[in-house]
Design an enzyme around this catalytic site. Structure first.
Site, PDB file in Angstrom:
ATOM      1  N   GLY A  58       0.729  -1.163  -0.049  1.00 45.55           N
ATOM      2  CA  GLY A  58      -0.087   0.033   0.138  1.00 45.55           C
ATOM      3  C   GLY A  58       0.649   0.944  -0.341  1.00 45.55           C
ATOM      4  O   GLY A  58       1.635   1.095   0.311  1.00 45.55           O
ATOM      5  N   CYS A  85       5.388  -5.855   1.367  1.00 49.96           N
ATOM      6  CA  CYS A  85       5.728  -4.274   1.544  1.00 49.96           C
ATOM      7  C   CYS A  85       5.124  -3.890   2.580  1.00 49.96           C
ATOM      8  O   CYS A  85       5.454  -4.126   3.873  1.00 49.96           O
ATOM      9  CB  CYS A  85       5.027  -3.767  -0.401  1.00 49.96           C
ATOM     10  SG  CYS A  85       5.983  -2.496  -0.235  1.00 49.96           S
ATOM     11  N   TYR A  86       4.064  -2.960   2.311  1.00 45.43           N
ATOM     12  CA  TYR A  86       3.577  -2.439   3.617  1.00 45.43           C
ATOM     13  C   TYR A  86       3.021  -3.285   4.321  1.00 45.43           C
ATOM     14  O   TYR A  86       2.601  -3.722   5.652  1.00 45.43           O
ATOM     15  CB  TYR A  86       2.478  -1.385   2.999  1.00 45.43           C
ATOM     16  CG  TYR A  86       1.295  -0.771   3.970  1.00 45.43           C
ATOM     17  CD1 TYR A  86       2.305   0.352   4.756  1.00 45.43           C
ATOM     18  CD2 TYR A  86       0.359  -1.560   4.465  1.00 45.43           C
ATOM     19  CE1 TYR A  86       1.562   0.768   5.681  1.00 45.43           C
ATOM     20  CE2 TYR A  86      -0.357  -0.247   5.683  1.00 45.43           C
ATOM     21  CZ  TYR A  86       0.253   0.783   6.238  1.00 45.43           C
ATOM     22  OH  TYR A  86      -0.747   0.937   6.832  1.00 45.43           O
ATOM     23  N   HIS A 173       7.833  -7.033  -3.792  1.00 43.69           N
ATOM     24  CA  HIS A 173       6.442  -7.840  -4.359  1.00 43.69           C
ATOM     25  C   HIS A 173       6.893  -9.436  -5.051  1.00 43.69           C
ATOM     26  O   HIS A 173       6.991  -9.303  -6.445  1.00 43.69           O
ATOM     27  CB  HIS A 173       6.238  -7.076  -5.733  1.00 43.69           C
ATOM     28  CG  HIS A 173       5.473  -5.789  -4.914  1.00 43.69           C
ATOM     29  ND1 HIS A 173       4.411  -5.755  -4.390  1.00 43.69           N
ATOM     30  CD2 HIS A 173       6.329  -4.353  -4.041  1.00 43.69           C
ATOM     31  CE1 HIS A 173       4.208  -3.812  -3.303  1.00 43.69           C
ATOM     32  NE2 HIS A 173       4.923  -3.447  -3.545  1.00 43.69           N
ATOM     33  N   GLU A 175       4.226 -11.253  -6.630  1.00 42.71           N
ATOM     34  CA  GLU A 175       3.413 -11.196  -7.084  1.00 42.71           C
ATOM     35  C   GLU A 175       3.608 -10.918  -8.499  1.00 42.71           C
ATOM     36  O   GLU A 175       3.539 -11.020  -9.818  1.00 42.71           O
ATOM     37  CB  GLU A 175       2.522 -10.443  -6.259  1.00 42.71           C
ATOM     38  CG  GLU A 175       1.949  -9.392  -6.667  1.00 42.71           C
ATOM     39  CD  GLU A 175       2.504  -8.424  -4.999  1.00 42.71           C
ATOM     40  OE1 GLU A 175       3.814  -9.133  -4.762  1.00 42.71           O
ATOM     41  OE2 GLU A 175       2.499  -7.439  -5.038  1.00 42.71           O
ATOM     42  N   SER A 227     -22.291  -9.352 -26.954  1.00 39.18           N
ATOM     43  CA  SER A 227     -21.493  -8.064 -27.443  1.00 39.18           C
ATOM     44  C   SER A 227     -20.561  -9.125 -28.482  1.00 39.18           C
ATOM     45  O   SER A 227     -20.029  -8.830 -29.258  1.00 39.18           O
ATOM     46  CB  SER A 227     -21.039  -7.197 -26.421  1.00 39.18           C
ATOM     47  OG  SER A 227     -20.254  -7.673 -25.913  1.00 39.18           O
ATOM     48  N   GLY A 228     -20.240  -9.905 -28.234  1.00 34.33           N
ATOM     49  CA  GLY A 228     -19.132 -10.794 -28.781  1.00 34.33           C
ATOM     50  C   GLY A 228     -18.067 -10.658 -28.110  1.00 34.33           C
ATOM     51  O   GLY A 228     -17.036 -10.858 -28.734  1.00 34.33           O
ATOM     52  N   ASP A 231     -16.095 -11.667 -22.200  1.00 39.84           N
ATOM     53  CA  ASP A 231     -16.965 -11.399 -20.834  1.00 39.84           C
ATOM     54  C   ASP A 231     -18.501 -12.440 -21.267  1.00 39.84           C
ATOM     55  O   ASP A 231     -19.346 -13.542 -20.713  1.00 39.84           O
ATOM     56  CB  ASP A 231     -16.975 -10.492 -19.633  1.00 39.84           C
ATOM     57  CG  ASP A 231     -15.389 -10.394 -20.097  1.00 39.84           C
ATOM     58  OD1 ASP A 231     -14.304 -11.324 -19.326  1.00 39.84           O
ATOM     59  OD2 ASP A 231     -14.990  -9.011 -19.126  1.00 39.84           O
ATOM     60  N   SER A 232     -19.261 -11.664 -22.024  1.00 35.96           N
ATOM     61  CA  SER A 232     -20.530 -11.919 -22.727  1.00 35.96           C
ATOM     62  C   SER A 232     -20.452 -13.291 -23.653  1.00 35.96           C
ATOM     63  O   SER A 232     -21.451 -14.393 -22.853  1.00 35.96           O
ATOM     64  CB  SER A 232     -21.011 -11.266 -22.634  1.00 35.96           C
ATOM     65  OG  SER A 232     -20.779 -10.251 -24.222  1.00 35.96           O
ATOM     66  N   SER A 233     -19.496 -13.549 -24.603  1.00 40.67           N
ATOM     67  CA  SER A 233     -20.034 -14.650 -24.861  1.00 40.67           C
ATOM     68  C   SER A 233     -19.546 -15.629 -23.749  1.00 40.67           C
ATOM     69  O   SER A 233     -19.644 -16.835 -24.338  1.00 40.67           O
ATOM     70  CB  SER A 233     -18.606 -14.713 -26.073  1.00 40.67           C
ATOM     71  OG  SER A 233     -18.532 -13.602 -27.021  1.00 40.67           O
ATOM     72  N   LYS A 369      -9.853 -12.386 -15.438  1.00 37.54           N
ATOM     73  CA  LYS A 369      -9.702 -12.390 -17.287  1.00 37.54           C
ATOM     74  C   LYS A 369      -9.502 -13.868 -17.699  1.00 37.54           C
ATOM     75  O   LYS A 369      -9.525 -14.651 -18.583  1.00 37.54           O
ATOM     76  CB  LYS A 369      -9.328 -11.184 -17.799  1.00 37.54           C
ATOM     77  CG  LYS A 369      -9.689 -11.232 -19.208  1.00 37.54           C
ATOM     78  CD  LYS A 369     -10.973 -10.426 -18.957  1.00 37.54           C
ATOM     79  CE  LYS A 369     -11.451 -10.060 -20.551  1.00 37.54           C
ATOM     80  NZ  LYS A 369     -12.938  -9.047 -20.650  1.00 37.54           N
TER      81      LYS A 369
END
Ligand code: XMP
Length: 511
Positions: A58, A85-86, A173, A175, A227-228, A231-233, A369
């Protein structure tokens, strides 16, 4: 989503920009993760019964009045904790250590030494390594019971642990990719310290999600705006699998899709047991946009018209559920898990008021995603849909500078198609790439005649977060082919230019 059988690691957010990355890394290691606010009450944490907790970084100093703090009891629950870190400074401060400003702040990749490569956290890692550091404070005195396990030339305590209490902390970090073997370090924490079994995988997610959708929806109908996009697909694909015959997908074709795209989307869902409705609204949108040149106005008009068309079409489905392809970063960024709003997403926050729908179905709400893409692949969606580059909601409207007309959109579509085709032939793939039709015409010469036609701009960028980007160094030979094909094959274009600006100072889109 029901994940009660999955072991969970809670990522407690103290304002770090990498909280999502930490949660993703944990999942890559096959352990379910959940992001919660740093001040989540201990009762709530106990109810989740995580196998481990990670404290994020942070931008604060533990001594600043408004810095987020935690309580000693967090470290007394017997749950393994990794502070980053923080998160390390907070652990030290809360347990009686001392945090001080660094003599030399460290930013960027820094050589580090893991002093004890036999300890649970560093087992199997190289002793001399590289870590990403970003800090102005450091732990000057360790709390009682801790020992130092890593250092850099400017930071004497780059990592510490109290093995008896299963408390570990790193100043760097792990990650981010720039920390060498960082994911391995997180894996070590999960498996060597938390006792992870590795019970989280995408097949399991599909199975659980299908059960959850069936339980929620019962025999009702579900309507999804398609929408194609990825996510929506993927949302359509999992709903179709869960409740075949009960799903209607409404695709509002605003006429600003790329060449053949509307047909491709239609084809991708053809033959599936869903009701695919394509609403041809091109004329409606073009009429509304006539004469409009200001980018923000274009976006607003398209957004509003989109909602109107979708409402009209979906009004036939009163008493149905509304499905949305909301994903976990939308939820996190809207502050629903942590209380800190980064940006409000229009599709997060429940059903709109005065709705005729009876509930909201969001099967991807807990997925990142890359997990959504993996799920799409597993459900057999076409790779072109699953790995599709981002495409803005307002479509080509923000790539057609100035007034939008059908003629200009068609020129842009043809140029963009050639561009994408040639990049694909050359085996070049960038994070986002597209053509832009500028509103400028210049003089050219073709055959023996003078021309006065549009300038097409080409854009290709390399980015992982789309918040910043670098322009791609497309080889000149490929640019040659693209330029000559566009000028020769697309009527109305006399010149092609390549955009060599990064973000910042430019944005990815031109409008
Ligand atoms: P900029 O141009 O802001 O774009 O650098 C960053 C990313 O966001 C996408 N983008 C949009 N996506 N609706 C969307 O759904 C929009 O209005 C919009 N504007 C930009 C852009 O394509 C890039 O990936």
């Amino acid at each position: 989503m029901s994940t009660e059988q999955n072991q969970t690691v809670v990522v407690l957010d103290f304002g770090g920009q990498y909280k999502e990355l930490i949660a993703r890394r944990v999942r890559e290691c096959k352990v379910h993760s959940q992001i919660l606010a740093g001040n989540t009450p201990l009762d709530k944490l106990k109810a989740i019964a995580p196998i481990g907790i990670i404290l994020t970084g942070g931008p604060h100093s533990v001594y600043a009045a408004d810095s987020p703090h935690t309580v000693k009891e967090l470290f007394e629950m017997g749950i393994p904790i990794l502070g980053i870190c923080y998160g390390m400074q907070l652990m030290a401060y809360t347990l009686g250590g001392e945090v001080k400003p660094c003599a030399v702040s460290e930013y960027g990749t820094v050589s580090a030494t893991y002093e004890d490569t036999n300890c649970a956290l560093f087992k199997g890692l190289e002793r001399d390594t590289v870590t990403l550091m970003s800090h102005t404070d450091y732990v000057a005195r360790l709390p009682e019971g801790f020992r130092r396990i890593a250092h850099t030339s400017d930071c004497p305590t780059a990592a510490m642990c109290d093995e008896s209490r299963k408390l570990y902390a790193v100043q760097f970090h792990p990650e981010v990719e720039r920390t060498k073997q960082g994911t391995q370090l997180i894996n070590n924490f999960l498996y060597n310290v938390c006792g992870a079994k590795g019970d989280y995988n995408i097949d399991d997610v599909i199975e659980k999600q299908i059960k959850a959708i069936r339980a929620q929806v019962g025999a009702h109908q579900v309507v999804l705006g398609l929408s194609g996009g990825v996510d929506s697909s993927v949302c359509a694909a999992i709903l179709e699998k869960a409740i075949p015959g009960q799903l209607t997908c409404i695709f509002v074709d605003h006429g600003m899709m790329r060449k053949n795209e509307g047909d491709e989307i239609e084809r991708a869902f053809e033959g599936k047991s869903l009701n695919f409705v394509r609403v041809d609204a091109e004329k409606r949108f073009l009429d509304k946009l006539a004469g409009v040149t200001e980018p923000e106005r274009k976006r607003k008009i398209i957004g509003e018209e989109f909602v109107r068309v979708f409402e009209e079409e979906s009004s036939k489905f009163a008493g149905s559920f509304l499905a949305q392809g909301t994903i976990y970063p939308d939820v996190v960024e809207s502050g629903l898990t942590t209380g800190a709003v980064i940006k409000s997403h229009h599709n997060v926050g429940g059903l709109p008021k005065d709705t005729k729908f009876i509930g909201l179905v969001e099967p991807l709400r807990y997925l990142f995603k890359d997990e959504v893409r993996a799920l799409g692949r597993r459900l057999g969606l076409d790779e072109t849909l699953v790995s599709r580059q981002p495409f803005p909601g307002p479509g080509l409207a923000v790539r057609c500078i100035g007034e939008i007309t059908k003629e200009k959109l068609d020129i842009l579509r043809d140029a963009d198609f050639i561009y994408r085709e040639e990049l694909s032939k050359a085996g070049l793939k960038y994070d986002q790439f597209f053509a832009v039709l500028t509103n400028m015409r210049t003089v050219g010469v073709m055959g023996d005649g003078r021309t006065y036609n549009y300038v097409v701009g080409l854009r290709a960028v390399i980015t992982s977060d789309f918040m910043t980007c670098e322009y791609a160094h497309i080889p000149y030979e490929t640019l040659d082919v693209i330029s000559s094909r566009i000028v020769n094959e697309v009527k109305g274009v006399s010149r092609v230019v390549y955009d060599i600006t990064g973000k910042p100072p430019a944005t990815i889109e031109w409008e």
